[in-house]
Design an enzyme around this catalytic site. Structure first.
Site, short mmCIF file in Angstrom:
data_model
loop_
_atom_site.label_atom_id
_atom_site.label_comp_id
_atom_site.label_asym_id
_atom_site.label_seq_id
_atom_site.Cartn_x
_atom_site.Cartn_y
_atom_site.Cartn_z
N PRO A 177 -4.63 0.43 18.70
CA PRO A 177 -4.46 -0.10 17.34
C PRO A 177 -4.46 0.98 16.25
O PRO A 177 -4.10 0.68 15.11
CB PRO A 177 -5.64 -1.05 17.17
CG PRO A 177 -6.66 -0.58 18.17
CD PRO A 177 -5.89 -0.03 19.32
N HIS A 221 0.85 -1.19 0.00
CA HIS A 221 0.00 0.00 0.00
C HIS A 221 0.88 1.25 0.00
O HIS A 221 1.77 1.39 0.84
CB HIS A 221 -0.92 0.01 1.22
CG HIS A 221 -2.14 -0.86 1.04
ND1 HIS A 221 -3.29 -0.69 1.78
CD2 HIS A 221 -2.38 -1.89 0.20
CE1 HIS A 221 -4.19 -1.58 1.39
NE2 HIS A 221 -3.66 -2.33 0.45
N LYS A 276 0.63 -0.10 15.19
CA LYS A 276 2.00 -0.15 15.70
C LYS A 276 2.30 -1.35 16.59
O LYS A 276 3.47 -1.61 16.88
CB LYS A 276 2.30 1.14 16.48
CG LYS A 276 2.39 2.36 15.61
CD LYS A 276 3.50 2.21 14.60
CE LYS A 276 3.35 3.18 13.44
NZ LYS A 276 4.03 2.74 12.24
N TYR A 285 3.94 6.42 10.10
CA TYR A 285 3.07 5.30 9.70
C TYR A 285 3.88 4.19 9.03
O TYR A 285 3.65 3.00 9.32
CB TYR A 285 1.98 5.81 8.75
CG TYR A 285 0.83 4.85 8.57
CD1 TYR A 285 -0.28 4.89 9.43
CD2 TYR A 285 0.82 3.92 7.55
CE1 TYR A 285 -1.34 4.02 9.26
CE2 TYR A 285 -0.25 3.05 7.37
CZ TYR A 285 -1.32 3.09 8.23
OH TYR A 285 -2.37 2.22 8.07
N TYR A 329 -9.53 5.34 7.33
CA TYR A 329 -9.74 5.73 8.72
C TYR A 329 -10.80 6.82 8.71
O TYR A 329 -10.67 7.80 7.97
CB TYR A 329 -8.46 6.27 9.35
CG TYR A 329 -7.35 5.25 9.54
CD1 TYR A 329 -7.18 4.62 10.76
CD2 TYR A 329 -6.47 4.95 8.50
CE1 TYR A 329 -6.16 3.70 10.95
CE2 TYR A 329 -5.45 4.03 8.68
CZ TYR A 329 -5.30 3.40 9.91
OH TYR A 329 -4.28 2.49 10.08
#
Length: 393
Positions: A296, A75, A300, A388, A204
């Site tokens: 979550p 991704h 991580k 990220y 998200y």
């Protein structure tokens, strides 16, 4: 009493313990892994599926990446839904070409089991009542029970990768251990379904009704989450109620295209931030959830365990192969420096996207301003992307 001897005992047969065992074995260092549960139980756990580039590299070094490289989904970005629209974070463009791999933790664990089997690695399942002894001496040992018999393993070092509720952290005296914890006033209700993902990349969602996440395990298997009060139970949520609530929290065009179906698995996970310091006590080294928990948000947890394994592998291989204890002696300090940065990132992202029960109108406006700033600033997006995809080890 039956006894064995090995160089490193690893308590915990999850992905972090298996990964360390595999890496050390390939370096010629002998290990024994003790796991309280059965292999089928370990492989039945449903966990995160977004791997940082550093974890991907470790799996390749361990010789356990063939299926991930074939079936995993690279991704290059993800979406944040807010105010009825989607904005995209370009990971590759903002983080110097780095990406993440979407590949389920269950599959990682299965690959590591197969790699250990191929090398005839020692994994002892259903090891009950594990106890750690003489941790501050040069001759530590571990005892456990199996088939009604107590057994002993003499070793040089012990790695505690047995999770938040395991025996390893509890073996450090209370006057030595410092624990830091923040408990969040909500949980994530997660559903796994045999359906096509809502989008090609993760979504998200920040919504007035609460947070939501659209994720996936593969092109035919999706994982969805919604924020729920801690008082909710799985039994309170039928599949139909879950899908209806998820759609409410997504932009209209995403909700209209959402494929729904029966849940394969459904569970509620509470959110907490937790760190234990130090991560070494004599011959014992903590790794993964035994030492730290993150919300979550931002994926991580498993990735932090992988960075612990990186530092431990460096230290243990230097000790056994080169007689150099520099990296081993600095393990706790090095690991914690990265852990606290990941804790900060997960805390920030959780605060950015969730609806807290006590938020005032000013809090809500500030939260939206934070999102507006994020998508108006290349520097802010670069910071998010850098964290990220994973900070350097």
């Amino acid at each position: 009493m039956q006894s064995q001897t090995t160089q490193v005992v690893i308590v915990g047969g999850g992905p972090s313990g298996l990964l360390l065992s595999q890496l050390l074995h390939r370096a010629g260092i002998d290990t024994i892994v003790l796991e309280r549960q059965t292999r089928d139980y370990v492989l039945g756990r449903i966990r995160a599926g977004v791997l940082e580039h550093g974890f991907v590299d470790l799996l390749r070094r361990a010789g356990a990446s063939a299926r991930m490289d074939r079936d995993g989904m690279v991704h290059h970005g993800f979406h944040i839904a807010h105010q009825g629209r989607l904005d995209r974070i370009d990971l590759a463009g903002s983080a110097k070409g780095q990406t993440v791999m979407v590949y389920g933790q269950t599959e990682v664990t299965r690959d590591l089991y197969e790699a250990r089997d191929a090398m005839r690695g020692q994994i002892i399942h259903e090891a009950a009542n594990v106890a750690l002894h003489d941790l501050t001496t040069v001759r530590p040992y571990v005892t456990y029970e199996q088939q009604g018999e107590t057994r002993r393993i003499d070793t040089k070092f012990i790695v505690g990768a047995d999770g938040f509720h395991g025996v390893s952290r509890k073996s450090i005296p209370s006057d030595v251990l410092r624990e830091y914890e923040k408990v969040y006033p909500f949980g994530w209700l997660g559903v796994l379904s045999q359906t096509s993902p809502a989008a090609d990349e993760l979504i998200y969602a920040r919504h007035d009704r609460g947070f939501a996440l659209c994720s996936m395990r593969n092109p035919q298997l999706s994982r969805y989450y919604i924020q729920v009060p801690l008082t909710d139970r799985v039994e309170d949520w039928s599949d139909a109620a879950f899908w209806e609530e998820l759609k409410r929290r997504l932009p209209d065009d995403v909700a209209r295209g959402l494929q729904t179906g029966p849940s394969i698995e459904k569970s509620i996970a509470p959110l907490r931030s937790f760190v234990a310091e130090p991560m070494r006590y004599g011959a014992l080294f903590l790794a993964g959830d035994a030492a730290h928990i993150v919300p979550p948000t931002g994926a991580k947890g498993l990735n932090l365990a992988a960075s612990d394994i990186h530092y431990l592998y460096d230290g243990l291989s230097d000790h056994f192969l080169r007689g150099d204890d520099t990296a081993l002696d600095s393990y706790s300090e090095r690991a914690l420096a990265r852990i606290w940065k990941a804790e900060r990132f997960s805390w920030w992202m959780t605060n950015l996207l969730h609806r807290f029960p006590d938020m005032s109108p000013a809090d809500l406006r500030l939260q939206q301003a934070d999102l507006d700033y994020l998508f108006s600033s290349d520097a802010a997006q670069a910071s998010l992307a850098e964290n990220y995809v994973g900070l350097p080890y």
